[in-house]
Design a protein around this motif. Sequence first.
Motif, PDB file in Angstrom:
ATOM      1  N   ASP B 298      -8.705  62.227  95.635  1.00 32.05           N
ATOM      2  CA  ASP B 298      -8.984  62.711  97.104  1.00 32.05           C
ATOM      3  C   ASP B 298      -9.574  64.055  97.341  1.00 32.05           C
ATOM      4  OD1 ASP B 298      -8.242  60.091  97.972  1.00 32.05           O
ATOM      5  OD2 ASP B 298      -6.301  60.714  98.652  1.00 32.05           O
ATOM      6  N   ILE B 299      -8.747  65.230  96.855  1.00 30.07           N
ATOM      7  CA  ILE B 299      -9.323  66.519  96.856  1.00 30.07           C
ATOM      8  C   ILE B 299     -10.550  66.746  96.291  1.00 30.07           C
ATOM      9  CG2 ILE B 299      -8.825  68.559  96.273  1.00 30.07           C
ATOM     10  CD1 ILE B 299      -5.904  67.967  96.581  1.00 30.07           C
ATOM     11  N   LEU B 300     -10.845  66.182  95.254  1.00 31.25           N
ATOM     12  CA  LEU B 300     -12.091  66.516  94.146  1.00 31.25           C
ATOM     13  C   LEU B 300     -13.036  65.650  94.786  1.00 31.25           C
ATOM     14  CD1 LEU B 300     -10.682  67.151  90.755  1.00 31.25           C
ATOM     15  CD2 LEU B 300     -11.652  68.695  92.503  1.00 31.25           C
ATOM     16  N   ASP B 301     -12.943  64.563  95.295  1.00 31.53           N
ATOM     17  CA  ASP B 301     -14.242  63.601  95.625  1.00 31.53           C
ATOM     18  C   ASP B 301     -14.511  64.360  96.949  1.00 31.53           C
ATOM     19  OD1 ASP B 301     -13.701  61.993  93.635  1.00 31.53           O
ATOM     20  OD2 ASP B 301     -12.977  60.292  94.728  1.00 31.53           O
ATOM     21  N   ARG B 302     -13.711  64.778  97.821  1.00 27.62           N
ATOM     22  CA  ARG B 302     -14.245  65.218  99.016  1.00 27.62           C
ATOM     23  C   ARG B 302     -14.933  66.862  98.556  1.00 27.62           C
ATOM     24  NH1 ARG B 302     -13.656  65.147 104.389  1.00 27.62           N
ATOM     25  NH2 ARG B 302     -13.057  66.952 105.610  1.00 27.62           N
ATOM     26  N   ALA B 303     -14.564  67.255  97.638  1.00 28.41           N
ATOM     27  CA  ALA B 303     -15.074  68.598  97.140  1.00 28.41           C
ATOM     28  C   ALA B 303     -16.417  68.257  96.690  1.00 28.41           C
ATOM     29  CB  ALA B 303     -14.183  69.254  96.165  1.00 28.41           C
ATOM     30  N   MET B 304     -16.577  67.175  95.845  1.00 25.78           N
ATOM     31  CA  MET B 304     -17.769  67.032  95.285  1.00 25.78           C
ATOM     32  C   MET B 304     -18.991  66.578  96.301  1.00 25.78           C
ATOM     33  SD  MET B 304     -17.335  65.336  91.621  1.00 25.78           S
ATOM     34  CE  MET B 304     -15.943  64.101  91.897  1.00 25.78           C
ATOM     35  N   ALA B 305     -18.273  65.799  97.359  1.00 26.19           N
ATOM     36  CA  ALA B 305     -19.504  65.262  98.522  1.00 26.19           C
ATOM     37  C   ALA B 305     -19.748  66.848  99.372  1.00 26.19           C
ATOM     38  CB  ALA B 305     -18.584  64.693  99.583  1.00 26.19           C
ATOM     39  N   PHE B 306     -18.984  67.557  99.298  1.00 30.38           N
ATOM     40  CA  PHE B 306     -19.546  69.067 100.008  1.00 30.38           C
ATOM     41  C   PHE B 306     -20.268  69.746  99.121  1.00 30.38           C
ATOM     42  CE2 PHE B 306     -16.366  68.276 103.417  1.00 30.38           C
ATOM     43  CZ  PHE B 306     -17.117  68.739 104.365  1.00 30.38           C
ATOM     44  N   ILE B 307     -20.123  69.749  97.880  1.00 26.72           N
ATOM     45  CA  ILE B 307     -21.071  70.503  96.867  1.00 26.72           C
ATOM     46  C   ILE B 307     -22.522  69.906  97.155  1.00 26.72           C
ATOM     47  CG2 ILE B 307     -21.705  70.769  94.726  1.00 26.72           C
ATOM     48  CD1 ILE B 307     -18.680  70.943  93.930  1.00 26.72           C
ATOM     49  N   ALA B 308     -22.404  68.674  97.143  1.00 26.54           N
ATOM     50  CA  ALA B 308     -23.715  67.842  97.397  1.00 26.54           C
ATOM     51  C   ALA B 308     -24.396  68.329  98.658  1.00 26.54           C
ATOM     52  CB  ALA B 308     -23.710  66.153  97.293  1.00 26.54           C
ATOM     53  N   VAL B 309     -23.646  68.209  99.801  1.00 27.96           N
ATOM     54  CA  VAL B 309     -23.834  68.529 101.184  1.00 27.96           C
ATOM     55  C   VAL B 309     -24.345  70.181 101.012  1.00 27.96           C
ATOM     56  CG1 VAL B 309     -22.876  69.417 103.392  1.00 27.96           C
ATOM     57  CG2 VAL B 309     -22.154  66.999 102.568  1.00 27.96           C
ATOM     58  N   ILE B 311     -25.983  71.602  98.750  1.00 28.33           N
ATOM     59  CA  ILE B 311     -27.167  71.589  98.090  1.00 28.33           C
ATOM     60  C   ILE B 311     -28.345  71.097  99.098  1.00 28.33           C
ATOM     61  CG2 ILE B 311     -28.670  70.461  96.242  1.00 28.33           C
ATOM     62  CD1 ILE B 311     -25.925  70.452  94.590  1.00 28.33           C
ATOM     63  N   GLY B 312     -27.918  69.942  99.602  1.00 28.03           N
ATOM     64  CA  GLY B 312     -28.641  69.242 100.688  1.00 28.03           C
ATOM     65  C   GLY B 312     -29.142  70.513 101.900  1.00 28.03           C
ATOM     66  N   ASN B 313     -28.147  70.974 102.426  1.00 26.56           N
ATOM     67  CA  ASN B 313     -28.112  71.876 103.434  1.00 26.56           C
ATOM     68  C   ASN B 313     -29.339  73.003 103.330  1.00 26.56           C
ATOM     69  OD1 ASN B 313     -26.494  70.027 104.975  1.00 26.56           O
ATOM     70  ND2 ASN B 313     -24.911  71.431 105.346  1.00 26.56           N
ATOM     71  N   ILE B 314     -29.037  73.506 101.796  1.00 27.31           N
ATOM     72  CA  ILE B 314     -29.839  74.704 101.383  1.00 27.31           C
ATOM     73  C   ILE B 314     -31.229  74.334 101.417  1.00 27.31           C
ATOM     74  CG2 ILE B 314     -30.542  75.732  99.114  1.00 27.31           C
ATOM     75  CD1 ILE B 314     -27.980  77.232 100.224  1.00 27.31           C
ATOM     76  N   ALA B 315     -31.482  73.027 100.952  1.00 32.75           N
ATOM     77  CA  ALA B 315     -32.638  72.552 100.848  1.00 32.75           C
ATOM     78  C   ALA B 315     -33.298  72.518 102.498  1.00 32.75           C
ATOM     79  CB  ALA B 315     -32.900  71.162 100.385  1.00 32.75           C
ATOM     80  N   CYS B 316     -32.666  71.939 103.318  1.00 32.43           N
ATOM     81  CA  CYS B 316     -33.236  71.749 104.669  1.00 32.43           C
ATOM     82  C   CYS B 316     -33.555  73.403 105.095  1.00 32.43           C
ATOM     83  CB  CYS B 316     -32.188  71.311 105.520  1.00 32.43           C
ATOM     84  SG  CYS B 316     -32.200  69.547 105.583  1.00 32.43           S
ATOM     85  N   MET B 317     -32.693  74.182 104.897  1.00 25.48           N
ATOM     86  CA  MET B 317     -33.097  75.673 105.480  1.00 25.48           C
ATOM     87  C   MET B 317     -34.020  76.371 104.597  1.00 25.48           C
ATOM     88  SD  MET B 317     -30.927  75.605 107.995  1.00 25.48           S
ATOM     89  CE  MET B 317     -31.043  77.043 108.586  1.00 25.48           C
ATOM     90  N   TYR B 318     -34.087  76.267 103.566  1.00 27.79           N
ATOM     91  CA  TYR B 318     -35.106  77.241 102.523  1.00 27.79           C
ATOM     92  C   TYR B 318     -36.119  76.432 101.972  1.00 27.79           C
ATOM     93  CZ  TYR B 318     -31.248  80.955 102.518  1.00 27.79           C
ATOM     94  OH  TYR B 318     -30.502  81.768 103.064  1.00 27.79           O
ATOM     95  N   ASN B 319     -36.091  75.243 101.804  1.00 30.46           N
ATOM     96  CA  ASN B 319     -37.101  74.336 101.253  1.00 30.46           C
ATOM     97  C   ASN B 319     -37.607  74.914 100.174  1.00 30.46           C
ATOM     98  OD1 ASN B 319     -40.302  73.050 102.936  1.00 30.46           O
ATOM     99  ND2 ASN B 319     -39.068  72.251 101.333  1.00 30.46           N
ATOM    100  N   ALA B 341     -25.751  64.510  89.773  1.00 32.07           N
ATOM    101  CA  ALA B 341     -27.252  64.095  89.170  1.00 32.07           C
ATOM    102  C   ALA B 341     -27.494  62.654  89.847  1.00 32.07           C
ATOM    103  CB  ALA B 341     -27.190  63.795  87.659  1.00 32.07           C
ATOM    104  N   GLU B 342     -26.375  61.709  89.984  1.00 28.74           N
ATOM    105  CA  GLU B 342     -26.505  60.493  90.552  1.00 28.74           C
ATOM    106  C   GLU B 342     -26.285  60.333  91.965  1.00 28.74           C
ATOM    107  OE1 GLU B 342     -22.871  58.479  88.771  1.00 28.74           O
ATOM    108  OE2 GLU B 342     -23.706  59.221  86.660  1.00 28.74           O
ATOM    109  N   LYS B 343     -25.881  61.148  92.875  1.00 22.90           N
ATOM    110  CA  LYS B 343     -25.754  61.005  94.271  1.00 22.90           C
ATOM    111  C   LYS B 343     -26.463  62.108  95.348  1.00 22.90           C
ATOM    112  CE  LYS B 343     -22.423  57.692  93.778  1.00 22.90           C
ATOM    113  NZ  LYS B 343     -21.069  57.687  94.219  1.00 22.90           N
ATOM    114  N   CYS B 344     -26.506  63.353  94.799  1.00 20.71           N
ATOM    115  CA  CYS B 344     -27.044  64.224  95.329  1.00 20.71           C
ATOM    116  C   CYS B 344     -28.326  64.072  96.190  1.00 20.71           C
ATOM    117  CB  CYS B 344     -26.915  65.537  94.911  1.00 20.71           C
ATOM    118  SG  CYS B 344     -27.477  67.023  95.752  1.00 20.71           S
TER     119      CYS B 344
END
Lengths: 396, 396
Positions: B298-309, B311-319, B341-344
């Motif tokens: 539970d703890i790590l899955d949530r952390a991984m989702a936020f790592i991917a978030v 990366i995605g948010n950085i892409a939106c802001m800085y392109n 690699a698989e989900k982000c």
Amino acid sequence: MQKHDQDFIKRKNRTTVFELIRKHSPVSRAEIARWTGMSPTTVSRIVNELYHLDFMHEIEQETTSVGRKAVFLQVNPKSVLSVGVEMDKTGVRTGVVDLDGKVVGIRYIARQPEEPSDATLGKIADGIQTLIREGGFDRRRIVGIGVGLPGIIDHDGGRAVLSAQLGWKSTDIAPLLQERTGLPTAVDNELKVKSLAEHTYGAAAGSKRSVLIGFGSGVGSSLIIDGDIYRGESNSAGEIGHTIVDPGGSLCECGKRGCLQTYIAEAALLEKARKIKPVSGLDELFQARRNGEGWAADILDRAMAFIAVTIGNIACMYNPDTVILTGKLVEQYPEVKDFIAEKCMSEFVWEPLRGTFRIVYSAFEQDGVIIGSGLLAQSRFLDIASQIDQMEQNQI
Amino acid sequence: MQKHDQDFIKRKNRTTVFELIRKHSPVSRAEIARWTGMSPTTVSRIVNELYHLDFMHEIEQETTSVGRKAVFLQVNPKSVLSVGVEMDKTGVRTGVVDLDGKVVGIRYIARQPEEPSDATLGKIADGIQTLIREGGFDRRRIVGIGVGLPGIIDHDGGRAVLSAQLGWKSTDIAPLLQERTGLPTAVDNELKVKSLAEHTYGAAAGSKRSVLIGFGSGVGSSLIIDGDIYRGESNSAGEIGHTIVDPGGSLCECGKRGCLQTYIAEAALLEKARKIKPVSGLDELFQARRNGEGWAADILDRAMAFIAVTIGNIACMYNPDTVILTGKLVEQYPEVKDFIAEKCMSEFVWEPLRGTFRIVYSAFEQDGVIIGSGLLAQSRFLDIASQIDQMEQNQI
């Protein structure tokens, strides 16, 4: 030295002198010579050319040091013009913009929401020709057209990649307008051009790095660094509306879950409200909150918190000196302005950043996109040397 | 022309020639003359100076067009050096960095966690002198010192505003090191210098705009645009760890609620884990997940989702065109790399941005901060003309 190189230097020197006078006016001929390292003869020759073609005028001012009058040069803001275009679902506004960012002529063109793009673009091309002709503008002083519209814009290609509001997808804009008007055309996202206007002559004038945040049908932002729009790899920098704030949150129109805009876009707020009461729009929702209706307060309090979060997050990412707010939600309701003034800095901005930036509201409101589009065209196509060449060939 | 102006042009021409050879080597004397517009005599004079002082060497290459050998010039990467310093709670690593970003000498300096800043800085100054002496480096080739450390850094003032890890607050760094070593000193946040290293010679070499994201004791990012660090108003741009993802979330050390780093910083994950089981560190937490323990998943899955978030948010802001990941959490656990690699891209990045950037991992790992600090010093203090002047005065 080759003839080609001589021409190149001549052109470069003209542009240098023009830009110097533009940015630092009033300046004297002696100052130009000192700053550029050009000989007084060269400076005089160039200034006389520019003067003769109406690009500048002379003014007399007392010099502070000696008390006697001296002659300074000032660029004539009407000597370079561009056309700014703002496109929306139901209409297009076109305006002639001068070097000072002033709108010196305007023309409205109606559009049907479902109208095909070439019909709309044809109307715009005709409208621009009419605007120039009927306004009595000198065609040779117009350096180009700038177009601002909502959506994902391919700036280099002059194309709308996707504009949900206009219903356009992979639509060429610049090529058609260029062909029909003979004027070089630049296209950009409406928030990006609006931020350019506010940064250059509006609410953020004098700023080194400012961000405009627009709260409207979506939420977006645009960063300007030293007068240039920061575009990123595909002109999508600043799309804060699609940053995720809750990976398990509600579904966004983009297909992801928990995007920021699902918490603050106008449509999202109304959708939530209408589950409880069939409000006609934001006004009625705000009225319900003023009447003490708890459900309306819940929706709007949360929205206001997320507006403040957006400002704080932008500050963390861009560390700007100025944040410019625009859009109905932040501009038209005093309770939102009050909330931002009272709570934003102290509760939603990271402590080390408090006081490093100011929060201001759009100065141009409805003309922002026209002015910004016009400035975009000027910055992209302003080549004073070729303007002069053209005028000389035409023996103005 | 005044003597002063002649000197200025002479210095400027030297720097131009050096930078041109550095960036485009191998180049021929004829190419330099053509590109700069300088006369062949001037080019020869400058090249001979640079050659005589070992700033460059000649190489013979077949020219593709005619097949005969021609002489090209190449900068000697060891001709300009700087010292890079990485500061951490328990130790300081210093290294000599050349023009190619290679570490050509290294020295470790121990530090007590509670040591006062002037004691640490004194040791660093002595250590640098020893490093230069014992490594047999020519003192005159060293253009300056760069220092990278965690925290909020006043880059212009060469000062740590706040470094929680080192326990420093309003601590002057550059003035003391400069005084003690005689070398000009630049100071910056460790992620910012690391991103400079990766952008220039590492995982993002060739990129136009890259962002490094560091997942460690906090979460931070650094944007590089065309080789320059984007700092913002107070050198705090990129502090994504303190962007709010949940206004009602858990309290962050900064005093706000729901900061991104409360979801993914190492300490936050361990704190959550230790409410259930006294794990010693991340390794044990990951092991628990591998053993099928649901709470760890539970703890790590949530952390991984936020790592991917993130990366995605950085892409939106800085392109950006490249995202570089660094830090134990993303580099050392294969399940995190696999998740990214698989989900982000497919689930956490806004659709129009998918494929506009690549995700890579730090190429320099533990040397990144030293290399980046060294490059920072070179970019800030590299003035080839004054190096030559100094060498000429010393009759090298």
